[in-house]
Design a protein around this motif. Structure first.
Motif, short mmCIF file in Angstrom:
data_model
loop_
_atom_site.label_atom_id
_atom_site.label_comp_id
_atom_site.label_asym_id
_atom_site.label_seq_id
_atom_site.Cartn_x
_atom_site.Cartn_y
_atom_site.Cartn_z
N THR A 251 -41.56 24.76 -22.74
CA THR A 251 -42.27 25.49 -23.80
C THR A 251 -43.04 26.66 -23.20
OG1 THR A 251 -42.73 23.28 -24.67
CG2 THR A 251 -43.70 25.14 -25.83
N ILE A 252 -43.67 26.41 -22.05
CA ILE A 252 -44.49 27.46 -21.44
C ILE A 252 -43.63 28.64 -20.99
CG2 ILE A 252 -45.93 28.00 -19.41
CD1 ILE A 252 -47.09 25.13 -19.73
N ILE A 253 -42.51 28.33 -20.35
CA ILE A 253 -41.62 29.41 -19.89
C ILE A 253 -41.15 30.25 -21.07
CG2 ILE A 253 -39.37 29.92 -18.84
CD1 ILE A 253 -39.77 27.33 -17.14
N ALA A 254 -40.70 29.56 -22.14
CA ALA A 254 -40.20 30.30 -23.30
C ALA A 254 -41.31 31.16 -23.91
CB ALA A 254 -39.64 29.34 -24.34
N MET A 288 -34.32 12.65 -25.78
CA MET A 288 -35.00 13.93 -25.98
C MET A 288 -35.85 13.88 -27.23
SD MET A 288 -34.33 17.07 -24.46
CE MET A 288 -34.02 18.25 -25.75
N ASN A 289 -36.98 14.54 -27.20
CA ASN A 289 -37.72 14.74 -28.43
C ASN A 289 -37.04 15.90 -29.16
OD1 ASN A 289 -39.44 15.33 -30.46
ND2 ASN A 289 -41.15 15.94 -29.16
N GLU A 290 -36.29 15.57 -30.21
CA GLU A 290 -35.47 16.60 -30.86
C GLU A 290 -36.31 17.58 -31.66
OE1 GLU A 290 -32.81 16.96 -29.64
OE2 GLU A 290 -31.82 15.07 -29.20
N ARG A 291 -37.58 17.31 -31.82
CA ARG A 291 -38.45 18.26 -32.51
C ARG A 291 -39.20 19.16 -31.54
NH1 ARG A 291 -37.59 14.18 -35.52
NH2 ARG A 291 -37.21 14.45 -37.74
N GLU A 292 -38.85 19.06 -30.27
CA GLU A 292 -39.54 19.87 -29.25
C GLU A 292 -39.32 21.36 -29.53
OE1 GLU A 292 -42.12 19.64 -27.03
OE2 GLU A 292 -41.02 17.91 -26.22
N ALA A 293 -40.40 22.14 -29.32
CA ALA A 293 -40.32 23.58 -29.54
C ALA A 293 -39.22 24.18 -28.67
CB ALA A 293 -41.65 24.23 -29.18
N PHE A 300 -34.08 24.66 -34.58
CA PHE A 300 -33.58 25.73 -35.45
C PHE A 300 -32.69 25.15 -36.55
CE2 PHE A 300 -34.54 27.38 -31.27
CZ PHE A 300 -35.40 28.43 -31.58
N ALA A 301 -33.08 23.97 -37.05
CA ALA A 301 -32.29 23.29 -38.08
C ALA A 301 -32.91 23.58 -39.44
CB ALA A 301 -32.27 21.79 -37.81
N HIS A 302 -32.15 24.16 -40.34
CA HIS A 302 -32.67 24.55 -41.65
C HIS A 302 -32.12 23.64 -42.73
CE1 HIS A 302 -34.19 28.16 -39.74
NE2 HIS A 302 -33.02 28.26 -39.14
N LYS A 303 -32.99 23.21 -43.61
CA LYS A 303 -32.56 22.25 -44.61
C LYS A 303 -32.85 22.70 -46.04
CE LYS A 303 -33.22 17.38 -45.76
NZ LYS A 303 -33.77 16.13 -45.24
N GLY A 304 -34.03 23.22 -46.27
CA GLY A 304 -34.39 23.64 -47.63
C GLY A 304 -33.45 24.75 -48.11
#
Ligand SMILES: [Zn+2]
Length: 533
Positions: A251-254, A288-293, A300-304
């Motif tokens: 996250t920090i690098i990104a 993996m924590n799939e909700r990780e930033a 980047f999963a869009h549902k609505g």
């Protein structure tokens, strides 16, 4: 000063040392080699690989790894200052650090007066000598020395004068880096910024930051320190570490590189951020924590429906960055709310001439409605949906033909295995029959099918199941209880989900398994075709 140089942030990864102290993690020497190679390929500056004084297994690793030719990373051995009342040379921890033969050492020492007097029970003066002499000793050995100022922020709060004296002792010993450690993980970003600024102004040595995540703010705290003058960031690649973990470096690098213009890793490696996270998680035996930033599968999963519509018009309407910049993927989730647009976008990928009102689109919508009525649901099973579209458009050729399968359950169970499966398949005119035992019928069937297919497609050896879920679905027809089986598979680089529905749990599992395998083979072919273009 060179602009690039002043924007450079040195990333220091401690997955193999601080990360190894996380609950549930235990690295073998082989695991450590795999992670070291991955971090080196990514361009991480420092890899802290162990504490040879406290863990003899770490020395075995250093022996092995010293033979590796690392491209961009410097290996670091970690240890403490000498103990009170002995000389540096006769201290056994110091001896072990030397034996690790790294060019860089990280030495941690006390900076909080309370810890000096109550925990290691020595005098404040002796602790300062311990810091200075140990660092001077390693500088005399020609090493780069990083001083980890343990509990620096707590120490500064309790007795700022003494905490700064500890840093002075380290600088007087010749430390190349003064790393401010937020060891207990409870500090706030504003506090970190304020104290780091004071330190950066007071000292000549370069400043680093090492944060823990007990307050959920390790990433924010690290970034505040960088903005206040720190040029080294310590953490662990996917945030693992003791208690709530260390600052998450992915996250920090990104954040620093994409949002603040710092250079943490080479620009051409940014797209490897996601893949590296998956590899580190896999070797660490963690899901993996799939909700990780940035790097999570859902990042980047869009549902609505309205969100999907927005992203299709202009991607940044609901995305903070383009997912490809970190090697991740945009996903449109299939669900009742996501609407026709998702389907059209997926169809368009295979045939750009199609639109909302094309007959193919209408027919597919009808087919989907029918399948949903039968109990299918494609959220989390986009690969089945992908295959379905290909089948619908006639762009699909099966990789094998099932002749038949048979499952035998054994009662009472014989040890671990209680089922066996026989599978007969045909690939381009050739029959293959295999038998396998398993822990349950689905496991036996999965093993037998893979065994048969690996003869023709050896790349399937890398594929394994990461999740298996069964749900009973009540269809409106009420013709009998149906089950929906959702499978998640991985090849160590990516994950994909497939689904099967039937009144028979074995058959539902079979449908999902076959889709999982066919999807992998299809992607392999597409990857090869792309490489030729
Ligand atoms: Zn730590």
């Amino acid at each position: 000063m060179n602009v690039d140089l002043c924007n450079k942030i040195e990333i220091f990864d401690s997955t193999l040392r601080d990360g190894a102290q996380a609950e549930g993690i235990s690295y073998s020497v082989e695991d450590k080699i795999k992670i070291t190679k991955a971090l080196d390929a990514l361009g991480i500056t420092y890899i802290e690989a162990g504490n040879p004084g406290s863990n003899p297994k770490d020395l075995a690793f250093f022996e092995r790894v010293n033979g590796l030719k690392l491209r961009s990373s410097r290996l670091v051995a970690f240890g403490s200052t000498r103990r009170a009342g002995v000389t540096v040379a006769e201290d056994s921890n110091v001896q072990s650090l030397l034996e690790a033969k790294t060019n860089v050492v990280a030495i941690f020492g006390k900076t909080w007066d309370f810890h000096v007097e109550e925990i290691i029970k020595t005098t404040l003066e002796e602790n300062l000598r311990m810091i200075q002499e140990t660092i001077a000793f390693f500088k005399n050995q020609g090493k780069e020395v990083i001083f980890d100022a343990e509990h620096f922020f707590d120490g500064y709060r309790a007795n700022s004068q003494y905490a700064l004296q500890a840093l002075q002792a380290a600088e007087a010993g010749g430390a190349d880096w003064l790393v401010l450690c937020e060891t207990n993980g409870g500090a706030f970003p504003s506090e970190i910024a304020e104290i780091t600024k004071i330190v950066a102004k007071t000292f000549q040595a370069k400043i680093g930051i090492h944060c823990h995540n007990d307050g959920g703010m390790a990433v924010a705290n690290s970034i505040m320190a960088v903005e206040a003058g720190a040029t080294q960031v310590q953490g662990t690649y996917i945030g693992v570490g003791e208690r709530c973990g260390n600052a998450n470096l992915s996250t920090i690098i990104a954040n620093l590189q994409l949002k603040r213009g710092f250079q943490c890793i080479p620009e051409n490696q940014m797209q490897s951020l996601t893949r590296t996270a998956r590899l580190v998680a896999e070797v660490s035996n963690l899901s993996m924590n799939e909700r990780e930033a940035y790097i999570g599968h859902s990042a980047f999963a869009h549902k609505g429906g309205m969100h999907i519509d927005g992203v299709m018009k202009v991607t940044h309407s609901f995305e903070h960055i383009d997912p490809e910049r970190v090697g991740n993927q945009r996903r449109y989730l299939m669900s009742e709310v996501s609407g026709k647009n998702t389907i059209v976008s997926k169809l368009k990928r295979l045939n750009p001439a199609l639109h909302k009102n094309s007959p193919e689109t209408q027919q597919l919508m009808e087919r989907l409605k029918k399948m949903e009525h039968e109990g299918y649901q494609f959220e989390g099973a986009e690969s089945t949906f992908d295959l379905l579209i290909r089948k619908h458009l006639g762009k699909y050729k099966p990789f094998f033909e099932l002749k038949h399968y048979k499952i035998i359950g054994e009662q009472p169970p014989l040890g671990e295995t209680n089922s066996s499966a026989m599978v007969k398949i045909n690939v381009e005119g050739r029959d293959e029959i295999t038998v396998a035992e398993g822990n349950g019928p689905v496991n036996a069937l999965d093993k037998a099918l893979r065994k048969a297919l690996e003869v023709f497609y050896p790349q399937l050896k890398q594929v394994y199941l990461t999740d298996y879920k069964v749900r009973v679905v009540n269809t409106e027809d009420a013709t009998g209880a149906k089950v929906r089986v959702l499978i998640e598979s991985s090849d160590g680089q990516s994950v994909w989900g497939t689904v099967g529905v039937s009144t028979d749990i074995i058959e539902a599992s079979w449908i999902a398994l076959v889709d999982s395998i066919e999807y992998k083979l299809l992607k392999e072919i597409e990857k090869k075709a792309k490489a030729y273009i």
